[in-house]
Write an enzyme that holds these catalytic residues in place. Structure first.
Site, PDB file in Angstrom:
ATOM      1  N   HIS B 112      -1.872   3.316  -4.036  1.00 27.54           N
ATOM      2  CA  HIS B 112      -2.850   2.216  -3.977  1.00 27.54           C
ATOM      3  C   HIS B 112      -4.226   2.691  -3.509  1.00 27.54           C
ATOM      4  O   HIS B 112      -5.154   1.892  -3.407  1.00 27.54           O
ATOM      5  CB  HIS B 112      -2.353   1.097  -3.060  1.00 27.54           C
ATOM      6  CG  HIS B 112      -1.130   0.396  -3.579  1.00 27.54           C
ATOM      7  ND1 HIS B 112      -1.089  -0.205  -4.826  1.00 27.54           N
ATOM      8  CD2 HIS B 112       0.099   0.216  -3.038  1.00 27.54           C
ATOM      9  CE1 HIS B 112       0.121  -0.722  -5.021  1.00 27.54           C
ATOM     10  NE2 HIS B 112       0.857  -0.470  -3.955  1.00 27.54           N
ATOM     11  N   ASP B 151       6.845   2.908  -9.417  1.00 30.94           N
ATOM     12  CA  ASP B 151       6.872   2.048  -8.234  1.00 30.94           C
ATOM     13  C   ASP B 151       6.824   0.597  -8.716  1.00 30.94           C
ATOM     14  O   ASP B 151       6.264   0.302  -9.764  1.00 30.94           O
ATOM     15  CB  ASP B 151       5.654   2.379  -7.367  1.00 30.94           C
ATOM     16  CG  ASP B 151       5.702   1.725  -5.998  1.00 30.94           C
ATOM     17  OD1 ASP B 151       6.036   2.435  -5.033  1.00 30.94           O
ATOM     18  OD2 ASP B 151       5.384   0.525  -5.887  1.00 30.94           O
ATOM     19  N   HIS B 153       5.157  -1.803  -7.474  1.00 30.90           N
ATOM     20  CA  HIS B 153       3.800  -2.329  -7.392  1.00 30.90           C
ATOM     21  C   HIS B 153       2.904  -1.577  -8.364  1.00 30.90           C
ATOM     22  O   HIS B 153       3.054  -0.362  -8.524  1.00 30.90           O
ATOM     23  CB  HIS B 153       3.252  -2.173  -5.972  1.00 30.90           C
ATOM     24  CG  HIS B 153       4.088  -2.861  -4.935  1.00 30.90           C
ATOM     25  ND1 HIS B 153       5.156  -2.251  -4.327  1.00 30.90           N
ATOM     26  CD2 HIS B 153       4.017  -4.107  -4.414  1.00 30.90           C
ATOM     27  CE1 HIS B 153       5.717  -3.084  -3.469  1.00 30.90           C
ATOM     28  NE2 HIS B 153       5.047  -4.220  -3.496  1.00 30.90           N
TER      29      HIS B 153
END
Lengths: 549, 439
Positions: B112, B151, B153
């Site tokens: 992220h 992942d 996300h």
């Protein structure tokens, strides 16, 4: 007075020490077919002018279990395991009676699938039919929760002479190694105990009233009574005896290499900052990795009795041995005969050595002196190459000493300690070929027996606590205790220390004031969906290996 | 004894001394049970599997990738540098051919973390895959790299960093952004103006199971990889698609993860998220390790695994089939311009607002990319946040053409002369200049 006996591949050495001085020593040939007779001859010899009553401690290092495994003189073992999810346990099959029983325990010690009783009964029945009477019970994560191992042990109890439960050998995590360790422990159990009975009987006959301890491969000893249940821990203790002997004889505080040049092999050990290096997990036995703790040693097939032969016009030494050198009545020339020929030694019948080297040289149409010199040089080169390889391999990985992990440490030895029968003869040769200092300690020829005599009794153990479950467990001792929610790492360390010393107290009068090392310690918050629910604590500690003053 | 078909290096760095807070999912305990499981399985004794210590990434390794505001020290700790160093070690093993494959089981995670870093978002500070990939390119030349982010996300940080890079293919499989943080990762986000079709987002509906994930791999990811022909495949191996993960809603299993890895056949895997630390991670990681090493993983499953409970519904199967049909086309024939942003002269400009959920920082950006048919284009990123006043980052890419290189230099001069920037960061990959002005 302390008595030490080291049963080696070629010789059995014995010493009696009083206040650090040798008052008696003996060297007798090892009889491979009857190790007990070698022990008994050595006892005979050293107890000739020593009063057995004065001996406070009798430490014995023996190759018995090692030989039994190497030569395949082991007993059939019923290996019963439960695994649960993960790598297929078929991959760890060992021996002819290996049974996988459905059942599973997870990494926190929770039983997620009960042991399949019907399958267990079938396995037990199959072993009974085959007449198997020693067993290994091993389950995955048994060092977190031994319930299934204990259940397997209970199921075979009425037909078993001995059951080796995985968690009692080591508290470390490693299921495949636990299987092979428990297997070998059971496989040598009977042979070892027969030998132990004979030794105990002989000690009694000689009027030796002292405790008997057996050397382990990790530079410590275990009490005789423990060795009867854990014979696997006595394997490969010979190199450890030499290493501990060097510590007794020399004041070592730096990086160094120790060579023990024996009749059959040369054992190499490495010290970092004055402490011997240890295998991080355990040694290999019969090509299976195990959980048997051991000093890091390498063995090469070069020794005084190594056979000389010629391959492609070049003289080779070893790795095999064909009986003693001609100087000692052997039939074929060995390395010591070459030393005799060059007048570097005058062992036994020098004329026989000369004749042997001359006839071998004649066979290959070369000069005997050239042949002898090449043999001696080849042995020195082989030893130093092995030393160099070992140091390179050590520096490629994290280094562990018997005390602790040395982070980012590079081992750079400048001193070579040489022991064993031919040490003196090798000293100038090694000195010339190797850059550093080459030292031959006093009493080098019986350093192994001195090491055996002076090695302390050690115990190591892992503690695992889970405050959510309110439970503390020391697998190796089978200790389980309830703990409160406020149990912390410091409490766990204190508990580990307490149980370790209590265990040692069962064996020792505790007059040695042992030091306890905590080698690993960790504490983790466990968090659930509704916040903190406990702590997961791990402690690993040991009685610091060392020598008696 | 077991033997690995592929020589595999494992770099284990559980960061037992770093957490976001004592009860945060990203805490010390996270890899504890994975380590226990791998040790108990005897994984490190399998012939061909070796464990290595991580390296520590240098500041130049991070500054080659990120604009850090106000500076590197303010946004990283030693654990971050070791985690990135663990990924670099994995790359080194593979690039030096010491191992055939490598898996960095490290934390803290990184996917992220965007180009510009003001703090921690989505548990990430620096993008460890990007730091690793740019380290590879710095030392081994401008390789074509495919990143497949598995992942749960959306890997919005990695997408942001490689938005304009035509030599990096970024494919992210994740739970639909309408139902999960960070709320992005839709198919129309398919790359910046100079790299259209080089970002592929595959948002999957909640409760997607093994069947759906493997369908996407077979019918979408593998065909695209076959066309792109990467020199290196990197798997951002997040493990929070697992059916037991506490902060997501998917139905993926440990065996499914192993199977995915087996099909994808990555050169390097880097651990990302995954917070079912007891029920999933130990088994998922064991599965991935065995799959990478080419060892049979058929007996790897969760103790409580019940296929009927995690099987996806027929509607989901249908939805995913339809979704995949359009994806390969999006890669082969992407739209002519990005959906968001406008051309202003030779620059393509877009505004972005980024929220740092972990630390509550709000950042605003204006991103200028030089529209360039020859290279990935020079980038100017104006950024300000609740922590830092207006600052700027300028980047000349590794494959920059002469015009873009000149434009980058010009931008730096302008920033010095008339920009009201508190901090100016300059990355010139072509000339290997990494500069930081202001404080």
């Amino acid at each position: 007075m302390y008595l030490g006996i080291d049963v080696g591949g070629t010789h059995t050495d014995a010493v009696v020490l009083k206040d650090g001085k040798i008052v008696a020593s003996a060297k007798v040939p090892t009889d491979h077919h009857n190790l007990f007779s070698s022990v008994s001859k050595a006892l005979d010899s050293v107890l000739y002018d020593v009063k057995p009553h004065d001996i406070r401690r009798f430490n014995l290092s023996t190759t018995l279990s090692t030989n039994a495994i190497v030569e395949g003189r082991t007993e059939e073992v019923g290996v019963i395991v439960s695994s649960g999810p993960g790598i297929d346990p078929e991959n760890f099959r060992i021996g002819g009676f290996y049974h996988v029983i459905p059942g599973s325990i997870d990494h926190r010690g929770k039983e997620v699938r009960a042991l399949d009783v019907a399958a267990l009964d079938r396995a037990v029945a199959a072993c009974r039919e085959a007449g198997v009477s020693v067993f290994a019970a091993v389950t995955k994560f048994s060092t977190r929760n031994p319930a299934q191992e204990n259940a397997i042990a209970a199921a075979v109890a009425d037909q078993a002479d001995f059951v080796s439960r995985g968690h009692r050998i080591s508290g470390m995590l490693n299921f495949p190694r636990r299987i092979s360790t428990a297997y070998y422990n059971a496989a040598v159990w009977r042979t070892y105990n027969e030998f132990a009975d004979a030794v105990a009987g002989a000690a009694e006959d000689y009027g030796l009233l002292s405790r008997i301890n057996i050397l382990k491969a990790d530079g410590g000893t275990m009490p005789f009574s423990v060795s009867r249940d854990q014979p696997v821990e006595s394997i490969l203790s010979g190199p450890a005896a030499s290493v501990m002997g060097t510590i007794a004889l020399c004041d070592i505080s730096e990086d160094c290499v120790i060579l023990d040049i024996g009749g059959t092999t040369t054992d190499i050990a490495v010290f970092a900052d004055g402490a011997p290096l240890i295998e991080t997990e355990g040694i290999e036995v019969g090509s299976y990795p195990t959980l048997v703790r051991a000093l890091k040693t390498t063995s090469i097939g070069v020794g005084g009795d190594s056979r000389l032969h010629v391959v492609e016009g070049r003289v080779r030494v070893g790795p095999e041995r064909n009986g003693p050198p001609m100087a000692l009545g052997g039939a074929r020339p060995a390395l010591m005969d070459a030393f005799n020929y060059l007048e570097l030694t005058d062992l036994g019948d020098v004329a026989a050595s000369r004749a042997g080297i001359e006839s071998l040289a004649a066979l290959w149409d070369t000069f005997p002196e050239k042949m002898a010199r090449e043999a001696v040089e080849a042995s020195v080169t082989a030893i130093l190459d092995a030393v160099e390889d070992m140091i390179w391999a050590i520096n490629a990985k994290p280094v562990y000493t018997i005390h602790e992990l040395l982070a980012d440490k590079r081992v750079d030895p400048r001193t070579l300690y040489v022991m064993g029968g031919p040490a003196m003869a090798f000293q100038p040769l090694l000195s010339r070929a190797w850059g550093g200092r080459v030292v031959v300690p006093e009493n080098y020829a019986v350093a192994n027996a001195i090491g055996a005599a002076l090695t302390r009794t050690t115990v190591e153990a892992e503690l695992f606590a889970d405050t959510e479950k309110g439970r503390m467990f020391i697998p190796k001792f089978g200790v389980e205790e309830a703990v409160g929610a406020n149990y912390r790492l410091a409490d766990a360390e204190a508990d580990a220390r307490r149980h370790l010393l209590a265990r040692l107290g069962e064996f020792e009068a505790l007059d040695e004031d042992p030091e306890v090392d905590v080698t690993e310690a960790g504490e983790f918050n466990m968090v659930g969906m509704r916040g903190e629910r406990g702590r997961n604590i791990r402690v690993k500690c040991q009685i610091r290996p060392g020598i008696l003053k | 004894m077991l033997e690995a078909k592929n020589r595999l290096g494992l770099i284990f760095f559980p960061a037992f001394d770093w957490c976001i807070s004592p009860t945060h999912p990203e805490r010390e305990e996270r890899l504890l049970y994975t380590q226990d499981q791998l040790r108990e399985e005897g994984v490190f004794d399998i012939a061909g599997i070796s464990e290595y210590k991580p390296e520590v990434a240098g500041r130049e390794d991070v500054e080659r990738v990120h604009f850090c505001f106000p500076n590197l020290e303010a946004v990283t700790t030693t654990s971050h540098m070791v985690s990135a160093g663990g990924a670099i070690k994995a790359a080194r093993l593979v690039m030096e051919k010491e191992e055939e494959k490598a898996f960095a089981l490290v934390r803290p995670p990184g996917h992220h973390a965007c180009k510009s870093v003001h703090g921690n978002r989505g548990f990430c500070n620096i993008n460890i895959e990007a730091v690793m990939i740019e380290w590879i390119r710095e030392h081994y030349g401008p390789l074509r790299v495919a990143i497949v982010d598995t992942d749960c996300h959306h890997g919005d940080g990695t997408q942001d960093i490689y938005w304009n890079d035509r030599d990096t293919l970024f494919i992210s499989l994740h739970q639909d952004g309408r139902t999960l943080y960070p709320g992005t990762g839709f198919p129309h986000e398919c790359g910046g103006v100079n790299a259209l079709g080089r970002t592929i987002n595959i948002p999957l509906p909640p409760h997607t199971g093994d069947e759906g994930f493997l369908h996407v791999i077979d019918h979408c990811v593998l065909p695209i990889l076959e066309d792109f022909k990467p020199d290196l495949i990197v798997n951002s191996a997040g493990q929070d698609n697992h059916f037991s993960d506490p902060i997501t809603n998917m139905n993926f299993s440990a065996r499914g993860y192993a199977m995915l890895n087996h099909k994808l056949n990555p050169d390097i895997a880097v651990l990302e998220g995954g917070y079912a630390i007891q029920g999933a991670l130990p088994y998922v990681n064991t599965g991935i390790v065995l799959a990478m090493a080419g060892v049979d993983f058929d007996a790897v499953r969760e103790p409580d695994f019940d296929e009927s409970k995690v099987r996806q519904s027929p509607q989901i199967t249908e939805y995913i089939k339809k979704l995949c049909e359009g994806m390969v086309g999006l890669y082969l024939d992407p739209p002519k311009r990005p959906k968001v942003g406008d051309a202003e002269g030779e620059w393509f400009v877009r505004d972005k607002d980024i929220f740092y959920d972990t630390e509550g920082i709000s950042e605003s950006q204006v991103e200028y990319v030089r529209i360039c048919p020859h290279c990935s284009g020079t980038l100017k990123l104006e950024t300000w946040s609740t922590l830092n006043p207006l600052s700027v980052g300028i980047e000349v890419p590794l494959n920059a053409c002469d015009e873009c290189n000149a434009a980058g230099k010009r931008l730096l001069e302008e920033a010095h002369l008339k920009g009201n920037y508190r901090v100016t960061q300059y990355i010139n990959r072509r000339e290997r200049r990494y500069e930081h002005y202001g404080f």
